[in-house]
Design an enzyme around this catalytic site. Structure first.
Site, short mmCIF file in Angstrom:
data_model
loop_
_atom_site.label_atom_id
_atom_site.label_comp_id
_atom_site.label_asym_id
_atom_site.label_seq_id
_atom_site.Cartn_x
_atom_site.Cartn_y
_atom_site.Cartn_z
N ARG A 137 51.69 40.85 49.03
CA ARG A 137 50.51 41.58 48.55
C ARG A 137 49.28 41.16 49.33
O ARG A 137 49.06 39.97 49.57
CB ARG A 137 50.30 41.29 47.06
CG ARG A 137 50.63 42.47 46.20
CD ARG A 137 50.58 42.11 44.75
NE ARG A 137 49.24 41.70 44.32
CZ ARG A 137 48.92 41.49 43.05
NH1 ARG A 137 49.84 41.62 42.12
NH2 ARG A 137 47.70 41.14 42.73
N LYS A 163 52.13 37.85 33.42
CA LYS A 163 51.87 39.04 32.60
C LYS A 163 52.74 40.22 33.01
O LYS A 163 53.34 40.86 32.19
CB LYS A 163 50.42 39.52 32.81
CG LYS A 163 49.37 38.83 32.04
CD LYS A 163 48.03 39.55 32.20
CE LYS A 163 47.70 40.05 33.56
NZ LYS A 163 47.12 39.29 34.57
N ARG A 206 40.04 35.47 42.70
CA ARG A 206 40.58 36.08 41.47
C ARG A 206 40.59 35.09 40.32
O ARG A 206 40.34 35.46 39.17
CB ARG A 206 41.97 36.64 41.74
CG ARG A 206 41.89 38.05 42.34
CD ARG A 206 43.07 38.36 43.23
NE ARG A 206 44.33 38.35 42.55
CZ ARG A 206 45.48 37.96 43.11
NH1 ARG A 206 45.51 37.53 44.35
NH2 ARG A 206 46.60 37.98 42.43
N ARG A 266 54.86 34.07 45.15
CA ARG A 266 54.93 35.52 45.08
C ARG A 266 54.45 36.16 46.40
O ARG A 266 54.99 37.16 46.84
CB ARG A 266 54.05 36.00 43.93
CG ARG A 266 54.10 37.48 43.71
CD ARG A 266 53.34 37.88 42.47
NE ARG A 266 51.91 37.85 42.69
CZ ARG A 266 51.00 38.05 41.74
NH1 ARG A 266 51.38 38.24 40.51
NH2 ARG A 266 49.73 38.02 42.01
N ARG A 287 39.43 43.47 31.58
CA ARG A 287 39.22 42.29 32.41
C ARG A 287 37.81 41.73 32.28
O ARG A 287 37.48 40.75 32.94
CB ARG A 287 39.47 42.65 33.87
CG ARG A 287 40.68 41.96 34.48
CD ARG A 287 40.79 42.45 35.92
NE ARG A 287 41.68 41.66 36.71
CZ ARG A 287 42.99 41.86 36.81
NH1 ARG A 287 43.57 42.80 36.12
NH2 ARG A 287 43.71 41.10 37.61
#
Ligand code: ADP
Length: 187
Positions: free
Chosen positions: A133, A13, A144, A127, A88
């Site tokens: 992160r 996204k 998540r 990632r 969300r």
């Protein structure tokens, strides 16, 4: 164009939204980025959000609505916006609908990026190495994905019932997926 991009963590996204921003010349509004900026600035809101985000849970609807309302009151959204990471859950989808109706700027498109779960886990792991992160650790990623299927997936039905949803296959090269999104938007 006023657009929402829906998709699970790791569906691409953010990457596609950044490209769409350049193509359509409208702002990319990522609630994850807005929240990470608050955390980095050490604001009151950031302090509240930090632990919740690190666990992979959802920050409160109230905080998010305040953030979105304030972001959408800026002048740069006059020609539209790309929302990434919001709504969300169904409560957020309802709140957004009411907010946009109150300013006479209803959504014009909702694009859902479809990617199988196995691939998501793989992509996020890649990632995590590149970006470091805090919420890209295995436990938070599992959480998540769980939050996505429990809370966010119902948002797909919300927009489907309004006839506003375009599903796009999110598996392929960045260029391929981007071309599919543009086609879905009639561009
Ligand atoms: P990803 O799509 O990879 O999960 P994001 O950058 O969109 O990453 O979001 C990171 C975190 O920020 C989420 O796990 C959540 O804690 C918080 N967050 C972002 N958007 C929202 C939202 N709309 N409602 C509640 N929490 C949010």
């Amino acid at each position: 164009m006023r657009l929402v991009l829906l998709g699970p963590p790791g569906s691409g996204k953010g990457t596609q939204a950044a490209r769409l921003k350049d193509e359509l010349q409208i702002p990319h509004i990522s609630t994850g980025d807005l929240l990470r900026a608050e955390v980095a600035a050490g604001s009151e809101l950031g302090l509240q959000a930090k632990e919740v985000m690190a666990r992979g849970e959802l920050v409160s609807d109230e905080i998010l609505l305040g953030m979105i309302r304030s972001r959408l009151s800026r002048e740069d959204v006059a020609n539209g916006f790309i929302l990434d990471g919001y709504p969300r859950n169904v409560a957020q989808a309802n709140a957004l609908e009411a907010l946009l109706a109150s300013i006479g700027q209803p959504l014009q498109a909702v694009v859902q990026l479809d990617v199988a779960n196995e691939l998501l886990v793989e992509r996020i792991a890649g990632r995590a190495k590149a970006e470091g992160r805090e919420d890209d650790n295995p436990e938070s990623v599992r959480k998540r994905l769980q939050v996505y299927s429990d809370s966010t997936a119902p948002v797909i039905g919300f927009y489907e019932s309004r006839g506003a949803l375009a599903k796009v296959d999110g598996v392929g090269t960045l260029d391929e997926v981007f071309a599919r999104i543009l086609a879905a938007l009639g561009k």
